[in-house]
Design a protein around this motif. Structure first.
Motif, PDB file in Angstrom:
ATOM      1  N   GLY B 101      -5.001 -11.906 -21.388  1.00 26.82           N
ATOM      2  CA  GLY B 101      -4.788 -10.477 -21.191  1.00 26.82           C
ATOM      3  C   GLY B 101      -4.742 -10.086 -19.727  1.00 26.82           C
ATOM      4  N   ARG B 102      -4.474 -11.067 -18.843  1.00 25.72           N
ATOM      5  CA  ARG B 102      -4.413 -10.736 -17.415  1.00 25.72           C
ATOM      6  C   ARG B 102      -3.018 -10.253 -17.070  1.00 25.72           C
ATOM      7  N   GLU B 103      -2.960  -9.133 -16.393  1.00 22.90           N
ATOM      8  CA  GLU B 103      -1.656  -8.575 -16.042  1.00 22.90           C
ATOM      9  C   GLU B 103      -1.309  -8.927 -14.606  1.00 22.90           C
ATOM     10  N   SER B 104      -0.115  -9.421 -14.441  1.00 28.42           N
ATOM     11  CA  SER B 104       0.330  -9.681 -13.086  1.00 28.42           C
ATOM     12  C   SER B 104       0.940  -8.405 -12.529  1.00 28.42           C
ATOM     13  N   THR B 105       0.320  -7.842 -11.498  1.00 25.76           N
ATOM     14  CA  THR B 105       0.826  -6.572 -10.965  1.00 25.76           C
ATOM     15  C   THR B 105       1.392  -6.753  -9.562  1.00 25.76           C
ATOM     16  N   GLN B 106       1.536  -7.994  -9.136  1.00 22.37           N
ATOM     17  CA  GLN B 106       1.971  -8.208  -7.768  1.00 22.37           C
ATOM     18  C   GLN B 106       3.467  -7.967  -7.643  1.00 22.37           C
ATOM     19  N   LYS B 107       3.828  -6.738  -7.323  1.00 24.03           N
ATOM     20  CA  LYS B 107       5.239  -6.406  -7.174  1.00 24.03           C
ATOM     21  C   LYS B 107       5.344  -5.321  -6.111  1.00 24.03           C
ATOM     22  N   LEU B 108       6.071  -5.634  -5.079  1.00 16.63           N
ATOM     23  CA  LEU B 108       6.255  -4.668  -3.992  1.00 16.63           C
ATOM     24  C   LEU B 108       6.793  -3.352  -4.563  1.00 16.63           C
ATOM     25  N   THR B 109       6.180  -2.246  -4.195  1.00 16.02           N
ATOM     26  CA  THR B 109       6.547  -0.955  -4.782  1.00 16.02           C
ATOM     27  C   THR B 109       6.774   0.070  -3.676  1.00 16.02           C
ATOM     28  N   VAL B 110       7.878   0.757  -3.741  1.00 16.87           N
ATOM     29  CA  VAL B 110       8.211   1.800  -2.763  1.00 16.87           C
ATOM     30  C   VAL B 110       8.126   3.162  -3.457  1.00 16.87           C
ATOM     31  N   ILE B 111       7.366   4.072  -2.869  1.00 16.54           N
ATOM     32  CA  ILE B 111       7.216   5.403  -3.477  1.00 16.54           C
ATOM     33  C   ILE B 111       7.460   6.455  -2.391  1.00 16.54           C
ATOM     34  N   GLY B 112       8.222   7.460  -2.740  1.00 17.90           N
ATOM     35  CA  GLY B 112       8.479   8.526  -1.765  1.00 17.90           C
ATOM     36  C   GLY B 112       8.730   9.843  -2.458  1.00 17.90           C
ATOM     37  N   PRO B 113       8.807  10.926  -1.663  1.00 19.85           N
ATOM     38  CA  PRO B 113       9.100  12.235  -2.259  1.00 19.85           C
ATOM     39  C   PRO B 113      10.499  12.226  -2.873  1.00 19.85           C
ATOM     40  N   ALA B 114      10.638  12.790  -4.077  1.00 20.01           N
ATOM     41  CA  ALA B 114      11.922  12.743  -4.793  1.00 20.01           C
ATOM     42  C   ALA B 114      13.042  13.392  -3.997  1.00 20.01           C
ATOM     43  N   ASN B 115      12.693  14.385  -3.158  1.00 22.64           N
ATOM     44  CA  ASN B 115      13.760  15.088  -2.437  1.00 22.64           C
ATOM     45  C   ASN B 115      14.122  14.410  -1.110  1.00 22.64           C
ATOM     46  N   ARG B 116      13.492  13.266  -0.817  1.00 20.66           N
ATOM     47  CA  ARG B 116      13.790  12.612   0.466  1.00 20.66           C
ATOM     48  C   ARG B 116      14.237  11.163   0.329  1.00 20.66           C
ATOM     49  N   ILE B 117      14.083  10.599  -0.861  1.00 18.18           N
ATOM     50  CA  ILE B 117      14.401   9.179  -1.014  1.00 18.18           C
ATOM     51  C   ILE B 117      15.386   9.008  -2.161  1.00 18.18           C
ATOM     52  N   GLU B 118      16.399   8.205  -1.896  1.00 11.48           N
ATOM     53  CA  GLU B 118      17.425   7.987  -2.914  1.00 11.48           C
ATOM     54  C   GLU B 118      17.717   6.493  -2.992  1.00 11.48           C
ATOM     55  N   THR B 119      17.685   5.963  -4.196  1.00 11.52           N
ATOM     56  CA  THR B 119      17.945   4.533  -4.352  1.00 11.52           C
ATOM     57  C   THR B 119      19.452   4.290  -4.365  1.00 11.52           C
ATOM     58  N   LEU B 120      19.893   3.417  -3.458  1.00 18.10           N
ATOM     59  CA  LEU B 120      21.318   3.120  -3.381  1.00 18.10           C
ATOM     60  C   LEU B 120      21.670   1.921  -4.251  1.00 18.10           C
ATOM     61  N   HIS B 121      20.752   0.952  -4.255  1.00 17.98           N
ATOM     62  CA  HIS B 121      21.020  -0.257  -5.028  1.00 17.98           C
ATOM     63  C   HIS B 121      19.703  -0.926  -5.366  1.00 17.98           C
ATOM     64  N   LYS B 122      19.655  -1.496  -6.537  1.00 12.60           N
ATOM     65  CA  LYS B 122      18.444  -2.221  -6.920  1.00 12.60           C
ATOM     66  C   LYS B 122      18.820  -3.394  -7.805  1.00 12.60           C
ATOM     67  N   ASP B 123      18.305  -4.559  -7.472  1.00 10.34           N
ATOM     68  CA  ASP B 123      18.388  -5.679  -8.397  1.00 10.34           C
ATOM     69  C   ASP B 123      17.102  -6.483  -8.256  1.00 10.34           C
ATOM     70  N   GLU B 124      17.079  -7.679  -8.826  1.00  9.81           N
ATOM     71  CA  GLU B 124      15.832  -8.452  -8.828  1.00  9.81           C
ATOM     72  C   GLU B 124      15.389  -8.869  -7.427  1.00  9.81           C
TER      73      GLU B 124
END
Lengths: 213, 134
Positions: B101-124
């Motif tokens: 039941g161990r969860e692997s949470t090691q994943k780089l995460t980017v968080i920003g204000p919705a009105n200032r950040i826009e994702t242009l492209h995302k893949d693995e």
């Protein structure tokens, strides 16, 4: 005394289990805004109870409160499955009232709708953590499923060990791409359907009975 | 509190650029779920981009969405944009991790204000975002 208490506890656990097995499972219909969750909830409710769950609309966040339709009995292959359908607001990480201004709303109505939408999303997340026994995850098969909200929600559902059925909705539209959804979540079975047209509902009901029965 | 938003030089004008807080896994390790969420949202509500070295657990992500919703207000805060690398098809947990039941949470995460950040492209392997100034 200890033996009697222990015996009483054991009997209580067994009877609780028996009654729990008879209780309808609460199945949450989740997904991003405008995926067709309420259309599906209405389709299921109308097919098996004759009633609808709530109003449908092309405007995002039409459903702003989780709505429950209780005791929906689905019969499949001579077997009856009783579920409570919980139609939930579309999950998102952002709500801007200005988006509603494009749908012929004045600022006051748009602000009120956005406030209700945020409360609804918070409520939906709470239901997911505390109050559902299984999830039907509805995606619009004409849009890109590789969004952060989808990734996070599927991760949350998996971490809770909830049975989850992924539905690729809107197959009646020309640019529907079911395979794209299957590729996005290969660890789950993807069932295509058009909730609006009632296409492939037989398979959906068979899977509901299989997953949640 | 160890989880509070780091102090910055008050002489810096935030309008000159975009502040990015890169938060190590070690800094997040000792915090409760709610402290982590507070740390993230306080930063984002100040207009900053928050990058987490090790991300959040699914339960924390769920609570982050819930708390974000309660803080949205018209003409002030419209919510967050959040991106992580999608989980590979094979999953990133070992059999033993799943069994225990161990969860692997090691994943780089980017968080920003919705009105200032826009994702242009995302893949693995790549997250490309456009960050606008205030």
């Amino acid at each position: 005394m200890g033996l009697l208490t222990s015996l009483k506890d054991s009997i209580s656990r067994v009877t609780d289990g028996l009654f729990a097995a008879d209780e309808p499972k609460r199945i949450g219909i989740y997904g991003p805004p405008n995926a067709g969750k309420t259309t599906l909830a209405n389709r299921i409710a109308r097919d098996w109870t004759g009633d609808a769950v709530g109003p449908e609309s092309h405007i995002p966040h039409e459903t702003r409160r989780a709505r429950r339709k209780e005791n929906v009995e689905i019969e499949r292959n001579g077997r009856k499955v009783t579920i409570d359908i919980v139609d939930t607001p579309g999950v998102t990480t952002k709500v801007d009232y200005k988006e509603f201004l494009d749908h012929d709303m004045d600022k006051e109505d748009a602000v009120r709708r956005s406030r209700e939408a945020t409360e609804g999303v918070a409520e939906a997340m709470h239901w997911l953590r505390e109050d559902v026994d299984g999830v039907i995850y509805v995606l619009d098969s004409t849009t890109d499923p590789f969004t952060q909200v989808n990734t996070m929600l599927i991760g949350i559902i998996e971490s809770q060990d909830l049975p989850a059925l992924i539905l690729a909705n809107k197959t009646d539209l020309a640019d529907s791409d079911v395979q794209q959804i299957a590729n996005a979540f290969p660890q789950h079975e993807t069932i295509p359907l058009s909730a609006l047209e009632g296409e492939n509902m037989d398979e959906v009901y068979t899977k509901i009975a299989e997953y949640f029965g | 509190m160890p989880g509070a938003t780091p102090d910055v030089d008050e002489g810096d004008d935030p309008n000159d650029g975009v502040r990015i807080d890169m938060i190590s896994g070690a800094r997040m390790e000792g915090l409760t779920g709610m402290e982590k969420i507070r740390l993230i949202l306080d930063g984002v509500r100040d207009g900053n981009i928050v990058i987490l070295e090790e991300g959040l657990s699914p339960d924390e992500e769920s609570k982050l969405i819930e708390v974000t919703m309660t803080e949205i207000s018209p003409d002030d805060f419209t919510g967050i944009e959040i991106e992580t690398y999608p989980k590979p098809a094979s999953g990133n947990q070992s059999f033993l991790d799943k069994l225990m039941g161990r969860e692997s949470t090691q994943k780089l995460t980017v968080i920003g204000p919705a009105n200032r950040i826009e994702t242009l492209h995302k893949d693995e392997n790549l997250i490309s975002t456009l960050v606008s100034r205030k």
